[in-house]
Design an enzyme around this catalytic site. Structure first.
Site, mmCIF file in Angstrom:
data_model
loop_
_atom_site.group_PDB
_atom_site.id
_atom_site.type_symbol
_atom_site.label_atom_id
_atom_site.label_comp_id
_atom_site.label_asym_id
_atom_site.label_seq_id
_atom_site.Cartn_x
_atom_site.Cartn_y
_atom_site.Cartn_z
ATOM 1 N N HIS A 155 0.821 -1.208 0.000
ATOM 2 C CA HIS A 155 0.000 0.000 0.000
ATOM 3 C C HIS A 155 0.857 1.261 0.000
ATOM 4 O O HIS A 155 0.596 2.199 -0.739
ATOM 5 C CB HIS A 155 -0.922 -0.002 1.231
ATOM 6 C CG HIS A 155 -1.953 -1.083 1.168
ATOM 7 N ND1 HIS A 155 -1.824 -2.271 1.857
ATOM 8 C CD2 HIS A 155 -3.116 -1.154 0.489
ATOM 9 C CE1 HIS A 155 -2.873 -3.032 1.594
ATOM 10 N NE2 HIS A 155 -3.665 -2.385 0.772
ATOM 11 N N ILE A 156 1.872 1.298 0.858
ATOM 12 C CA ILE A 156 2.656 2.523 1.017
ATOM 13 C C ILE A 156 3.772 2.620 -0.028
ATOM 14 O O ILE A 156 3.911 3.641 -0.714
ATOM 15 C CB ILE A 156 3.244 2.590 2.452
ATOM 16 C CG1 ILE A 156 2.086 2.661 3.467
ATOM 17 C CG2 ILE A 156 4.183 3.783 2.606
ATOM 18 C CD1 ILE A 156 2.476 2.406 4.909
ATOM 19 N N ASP A 175 10.319 -6.627 -4.091
ATOM 20 C CA ASP A 175 9.232 -7.108 -3.239
ATOM 21 C C ASP A 175 9.207 -8.620 -3.362
ATOM 22 O O ASP A 175 9.372 -9.164 -4.458
ATOM 23 C CB ASP A 175 7.885 -6.499 -3.698
ATOM 24 C CG ASP A 175 6.802 -6.664 -2.638
ATOM 25 O OD1 ASP A 175 6.493 -7.811 -2.270
ATOM 26 O OD2 ASP A 175 6.271 -5.640 -2.181
ATOM 27 N N PRO A 207 6.635 -4.979 6.187
ATOM 28 C CA PRO A 207 6.335 -5.264 7.598
ATOM 29 C C PRO A 207 7.594 -5.808 8.274
ATOM 30 O O PRO A 207 8.626 -5.999 7.614
ATOM 31 C CB PRO A 207 5.256 -6.342 7.523
ATOM 32 C CG PRO A 207 4.886 -6.472 6.091
ATOM 33 C CD PRO A 207 5.997 -5.924 5.278
ATOM 34 N N ARG A 235 9.256 -0.065 10.099
ATOM 35 C CA ARG A 235 9.393 -0.581 11.462
ATOM 36 C C ARG A 235 10.858 -0.451 11.867
ATOM 37 O O ARG A 235 11.755 -0.796 11.081
ATOM 38 C CB ARG A 235 8.952 -2.053 11.530
ATOM 39 C CG ARG A 235 7.491 -2.282 11.207
ATOM 40 C CD ARG A 235 6.547 -1.697 12.243
ATOM 41 N NE ARG A 235 6.688 -2.382 13.515
ATOM 42 C CZ ARG A 235 5.985 -3.460 13.874
ATOM 43 N NH1 ARG A 235 5.101 -3.982 13.050
ATOM 44 N NH2 ARG A 235 6.175 -4.016 15.052
ATOM 45 N N ASP A 259 11.489 7.683 10.855
ATOM 46 C CA ASP A 259 10.223 7.926 11.563
ATOM 47 C C ASP A 259 9.982 6.832 12.593
ATOM 48 O O ASP A 259 9.071 6.940 13.409
ATOM 49 C CB ASP A 259 9.063 7.965 10.559
ATOM 50 C CG ASP A 259 7.750 8.365 11.235
ATOM 51 O OD1 ASP A 259 7.746 9.427 11.902
ATOM 52 O OD2 ASP A 259 6.766 7.627 11.118
ATOM 53 N N GLU A 264 12.208 2.886 19.950
ATOM 54 C CA GLU A 264 11.354 4.087 20.001
ATOM 55 C C GLU A 264 10.456 4.142 21.237
ATOM 56 O O GLU A 264 10.109 5.234 21.692
ATOM 57 C CB GLU A 264 10.524 4.226 18.717
ATOM 58 C CG GLU A 264 9.476 3.148 18.504
ATOM 59 C CD GLU A 264 8.739 3.349 17.167
ATOM 60 O OE1 GLU A 264 9.409 3.488 16.130
ATOM 61 O OE2 GLU A 264 7.495 3.367 17.187
ATOM 62 N N HIS A 297 7.445 8.689 14.920
ATOM 63 C CA HIS A 297 6.432 7.751 14.397
ATOM 64 C C HIS A 297 5.148 8.525 14.046
ATOM 65 O O HIS A 297 4.037 8.133 14.423
ATOM 66 C CB HIS A 297 6.128 6.637 15.408
ATOM 67 C CG HIS A 297 5.649 5.378 14.743
ATOM 68 N ND1 HIS A 297 6.024 4.127 15.135
ATOM 69 C CD2 HIS A 297 4.810 5.192 13.681
ATOM 70 C CE1 HIS A 297 5.448 3.214 14.377
ATOM 71 N NE2 HIS A 297 4.695 3.843 13.476
HETATM 72 P P1 NAD Z 1 1.681 -3.853 2.900
HETATM 73 O O1 NAD Z 1 1.441 -5.160 3.552
HETATM 74 O O2 NAD Z 1 0.611 -3.243 2.077
HETATM 75 O O3 NAD Z 1 2.988 -3.962 1.981
HETATM 76 C C1 NAD Z 1 4.163 -4.565 2.404
HETATM 77 C C2 NAD Z 1 4.869 -5.113 1.172
HETATM 78 O O4 NAD Z 1 6.157 -5.573 1.588
HETATM 79 C C3 NAD Z 1 4.137 -6.285 0.515
HETATM 80 O O5 NAD Z 1 3.997 -6.049 -0.872
HETATM 81 C C4 NAD Z 1 5.058 -7.478 0.799
HETATM 82 O O6 NAD Z 1 5.024 -8.459 -0.222
HETATM 83 C C5 NAD Z 1 6.407 -6.800 0.886
HETATM 84 N N1 NAD Z 1 7.423 -7.533 1.644
HETATM 85 C C6 NAD Z 1 7.260 -8.231 2.788
HETATM 86 N N2 NAD Z 1 8.449 -8.712 3.196
HETATM 87 C C7 NAD Z 1 9.368 -8.305 2.283
HETATM 88 C C8 NAD Z 1 10.757 -8.481 2.157
HETATM 89 N N3 NAD Z 1 11.477 -9.169 3.069
HETATM 90 N N4 NAD Z 1 11.389 -7.922 1.109
HETATM 91 C C9 NAD Z 1 10.688 -7.230 0.175
HETATM 92 N N5 NAD Z 1 9.355 -7.040 0.235
HETATM 93 C C10 NAD Z 1 8.713 -7.564 1.287
HETATM 94 O O7 NAD Z 1 2.150 -2.873 4.073
HETATM 95 P P2 NAD Z 1 2.001 -1.287 4.118
HETATM 96 O O8 NAD Z 1 0.639 -0.925 4.594
HETATM 97 O O9 NAD Z 1 2.508 -0.724 2.842
HETATM 98 O O10 NAD Z 1 3.019 -0.954 5.327
HETATM 99 C C11 NAD Z 1 4.419 -1.014 5.133
HETATM 100 C C12 NAD Z 1 5.132 -0.714 6.438
HETATM 101 O O11 NAD Z 1 4.786 0.603 6.913
HETATM 102 C C13 NAD Z 1 4.788 -1.665 7.592
HETATM 103 O O12 NAD Z 1 5.981 -1.974 8.285
HETATM 104 C C14 NAD Z 1 3.925 -0.838 8.506
HETATM 105 O O13 NAD Z 1 4.032 -1.243 9.860
HETATM 106 C C15 NAD Z 1 4.540 0.543 8.307
HETATM 107 N N6 NAD Z 1 3.670 1.658 8.689
HETATM 108 C C16 NAD Z 1 4.250 2.741 9.284
HETATM 109 C C17 NAD Z 1 3.473 3.831 9.658
HETATM 110 C C18 NAD Z 1 4.095 5.046 10.299
HETATM 111 O O14 NAD Z 1 3.358 5.887 10.840
HETATM 112 N N7 NAD Z 1 5.412 5.213 10.227
HETATM 113 C C19 NAD Z 1 2.086 3.811 9.440
HETATM 114 C C20 NAD Z 1 1.523 2.699 8.793
HETATM 115 C C21 NAD Z 1 2.325 1.622 8.410
#
Ligand code: NAD
Length: 335
Positions: A155-156, A175, A207, A235, A259, A264, A297
């Site tokens: 997503h991000i 990915d 993640p 993370r 962030d 943290e 964060h």
């Molecule tokens: P998501 O599940 O939509 O996407 C994660 C992607 O990472 C997936 O496409 C997955 O296939 C890929 N992936 C998993 N392990 C991998 C690896 N070892 N190597 C390469 N690709 C890999 O997750 P998201 O919603 O995009 O969130 C991403 C991160 O952002 C998470 O760690 C989440 O905790 C973090 N996050 C941070 C904040 C913040 O405020 N800083 C807020 C929301 C989410």
């Protein structure tokens, strides 16, 4: 229907009112306190509960909710680590969360970290604090023409990829499960190493699986370009912080935008009298560098995201109470 909400902050109250304006048939009440064995009684007489991510939810608190006839819980954010799913199963609970509330919030924050580092904003801030309003010699760099490496294109990461391409960067991404909708952007390479090798700016968006703790360690940093800028809004433990500090010390790493941090919880969301009162050595080793920007964060924290967390959690709780399918059910059948 009556829904009780825990851990409500001031900034959420306006959205609660907006939601109840749309759902006048639902009575809601809330507290700023978290769900504990003591506060569980506040939900007596309500049908459902909406709560916020916590380090742990006690079985006693859940038992009390169960005794009041409450079996539907909705969490306003992503993290579910605080629940023991066995407790939820034993007590017959159904659970929802809000796994996606605004990927743009985090992607835009990531972009701002990159821009602030490339345009040397911490140094300009220091100059301004000393009434020095000159631009020379604090020359910046552009995203346009740089290679941005993205690890994780969910997503991000996928939003970051589009923003970076729009700004003229070459994007290389890795990915473990490439996103078919992004294939036409031509961004994917076959390995993490390839991203590490090519990136001028590396940004993490995966993640934290156990196997990915310290994905970016000393060996990974050694494979990167000299002067690489590393961004982490995913993370904290994805990066071996001591290795990052060593990379910054040697100049191998040209900058870091963080962030999230491994430690943290010892620092973020706390107010200290001064930096002297902060005990965390890694935070202290990072915070005063011109080429490091730390944010607490806060990437997620926008009005859009908070609106979506409130609306989606309440709507899903109501759906469960009405025996309809929620948008974000959580599978609690396995731990
Ligand atoms: P998501 O599940 O939509 O996407 C994660 C992607 O990472 C997936 O496409 C997955 O296939 C890929 N992936 C998993 N392990 C991998 C690896 N070892 N190597 C390469 N690709 C890999 O997750 P998201 O919603 O995009 O969130 C991403 C991160 O952002 C998470 O760690 C989440 O905790 C973090 N996050 C941070 C904040 C913040 O405020 N800083 C807020 C929301 C989410």
């Amino acid at each position: 229907m009556k829904i009780f909400l825990y851990g409500i902050r001031e900034d959420e109250k306006g959205y609660l009112k907006e939601w109840t304006d749309v759902h006048p048939e639902v009575d809601i009440a809330y507290t700023d306190q978290f769900l504990t064995t003591e506060t569980a009684k506040l939900a007596k007489g309500y049908n459902g509960v909406v709560t916020l991510q916590m380090l742990s939810y006690s079985r006693e608190a859940l038992q009390k909710l169960h005794d009041y006839g409450i079996t539907k819980i909705s969490v306003r954010n992503v993290g579910l680590d605080g629940f023991d799913f066995q407790d939820l199963r034993d007590l017959g609970f159904s659970l929802t969360n809000v796994p996606v509330y605004s990927p743009n919030a985090i992607a835009e924050h990531t972009t701002s970290l990159i821009l602030r580092l490339l345009r040397r904003v911490p140094e300009f801030d220091k100059k301004f604090n000393n009434a020095d309003y000159s631009w020379f010699p604090t020359i910046g760099e552009e995203i346009n023409g740089k290679t941005v490496g993205i690890v994780g294109t969910g997503h991000i990461g996928s939003v970051v990829a589009r923003i970076m391409q729009a700004m003229g960067a070459k994007v290389v991404a890795y990915d473990i499960k490439p996103n078919p909708y992004l294939e036409n952007l031509g961004i994917y390479v076959d390995s993490l190493d390839e991203v590490l090798k090519q990136a001028d700016i590396l940004t993490l968006h995966t993640p934290l699986a156990k196997k990915d703790v310290h994905m970016i360690d000393a060996a990974a940093i050694a494979k990167m370009k000299d002067g690489v800028v590393i961004i982490n809004a995913a993370r904290g433990a994805l990066i071996d912080t001591d290795a990052l500090i060593a990379g910054l010390d040697s100049g191998k790493v040209g900058g870091a935008g963080l962030d999230v941090l491994e430690s943290e919880n010892a620092v973020f969301q706390k107010k200290f009298n001064s930096l002297d009162d902060v005990k965390d050595p890694q935070f202290k080793a990072l915070i005063n560098r011109d080429n490091v920007i730390i944010t607490p964060h806060t990437a997620f924290y926008t009005t859009t995201a908070v609106h979506n967390m409130v609306f989606d959690s309440l709507t899903d709780n109501l759906k469960m109470l009405e025996n309809k399918a929620p948008k974000y059910p959580v599978d609690i059948s396995e731990d």
